[in-house]
Design a protein around this motif. Structure first.
Motif, short mmCIF file in Angstrom:
data_model
loop_
_atom_site.label_atom_id
_atom_site.label_comp_id
_atom_site.label_asym_id
_atom_site.label_seq_id
_atom_site.Cartn_x
_atom_site.Cartn_y
_atom_site.Cartn_z
N GLU A 104 0.76 -1.24 -0.20
CA GLU A 104 0.26 0.12 0.32
C GLU A 104 0.73 1.49 -0.32
O GLU A 104 0.23 2.51 -0.25
CB GLU A 104 -0.77 -0.11 1.09
N THR A 105 2.36 1.21 0.71
CA THR A 105 3.21 2.04 0.67
C THR A 105 3.63 2.51 -0.45
O THR A 105 4.48 3.78 -0.56
CB THR A 105 3.87 2.32 2.03
N PHE A 106 3.72 1.86 -1.17
CA PHE A 106 4.36 1.58 -2.46
C PHE A 106 4.13 2.58 -3.18
O PHE A 106 3.09 2.40 -5.03
CB PHE A 106 4.75 0.69 -3.44
N ARG A 107 3.84 4.23 -3.52
CA ARG A 107 2.69 5.37 -4.96
C ARG A 107 4.21 5.92 -5.12
O ARG A 107 4.08 7.14 -4.46
CB ARG A 107 1.39 5.62 -3.84
N SER A 108 3.66 6.38 -5.97
CA SER A 108 4.42 7.88 -6.70
C SER A 108 3.49 8.92 -6.20
O SER A 108 2.18 8.37 -6.59
CB SER A 108 4.54 7.17 -7.85
#
Length: 299
Positions: free
Chosen positions: A266-270
């Motif tokens: 979930e935290t892997f976002r741009s």
């Protein structure tokens, strides 16, 4: 340089030069005839030469007055035009907005904002310049652009920063890659693959963000190959030399020789942010910000 005459004196002179009659001129200006005569006398005293020849029967322009009338008429017209044009800028109906944008905003966020803004404010000029995030920060500080679409987050006391989009990250792979058997990947899958990333010169901000994300789950990224632009990165991936990581906004523009899978973390976002200086109160800029932010946070 001699002192410039007051605009009220110029206006009075032009009116008399047009009418060649002090009574009618005074009526047009809504002042006493004696007050108008004093204005013309003051202007002639300031200039140091006579503008009119007066007799009991007629008023005529002197040769100097004829030349000065042409120049004064032009000056008053320019002044009126400048007031109108400046009002248009102040009200945001004309002017310009200089926009910086990076690759992740180039496919949707920036074009959509430009399209919507142009429909609402067709007389405001938009100047677009592609530049990486770090370059935009410097350009803003040096007043070379008004607003930038950047990789975020960005915190600076001199700037406003507005989150426009947060996007899932995807692994980009050559067709037939073993990881395509999975519908979604975890960070460990990337760590076990040959990794191709943008170089630090052109992709530095994105690389820092990726390093932070993977470090949080105990993985140190070690790319096998680096490239400076998107075409080279995708070319290397499609040739089977490794995989890369892209945000969702670019997935639809990668071509037919690669395939993608989302990273299930979930935290892997741009994040893409819109940034502008707090001291820049241009009405056109603020109108552009208002249009751009209506896109809102998505994905």
């Amino acid at each position: 340089m001699p002192a410039l005459p007051e605009l009220s004196l110029l206006h009075s002179f032009v009116t008399v030069a047009q009418e060649l009659n002090f009574r009618r001129s005074a009526e047009r200006l809504a002042i006493d005839q004696s007050a108008l005569s004093r204005r013309i006398q003051k202007l002639e005293a300031n200039l140091g030469y006579q503008l009119f020849e007066r007799t009991t029967r007629e008023v005529l322009l002197t040769p100097a007055g004829q030349l000065y009338f042409r120049r004064a008429t032009s000056i008053l017209a320019d002044c009126a035009r400048s007031i109108t044009e400046a009002r248009s800028v102040a009200e945001g109906r004309t002017g310009r907005v200089r926009i910086g944008y990076m690759a992740f905003a180039a496919t949707e966020l920036m074009p959509q904002a430009v399209m919507r803004f142009g429909a609402k404010h067709p007389d405001v000029a938009l100047e677009l310049q592609y530049m990486r995030t770090q370059g935009q920060k410097l350009a803003l500080a040096n007043d070379e652009i008004d607003v930038g679409f950047m990789i975020g987050p960005y915190e600076n006391s001199d700037c406003h920063s507005l989150l426009l989009a947060t996007e899932r990250l995807y692994v980009v792979m050559p067709r037939g890659h073993p990881l395509l058997r999975k519908h979604q990947l975890d960070p460990g899958d990337i760590a076990s693959s040959d990794l191709i990333l943008g170089d630090m010169t052109e992709w530095g901000e994105y690389r820092y963000r990726l390093d932070d994300l993977f470090n949080q789950v105990g993985i140190a990224l070690q790319p096998k190959l680096e490239a400076s632009n998107t075409l080279a990165l995708i070319g290397l991936v499609s040739a089977g030399l490794g995989v890369t990581v892209y945000p969702e906004s670019l997935i639809g523009f990668l071509g037919r020789n690669v395939e993608v899978r989302p990273i299930f973390e979930e935290t892997f976002r741009s994040r893409t942010v819109l940034v502008w200086k707090r001291t820049n109160r241009s009405r056109a800029l603020l109108q552009f910000v208002d249009v751009a932010k209506r896109r809102g946070v998505s994905r």
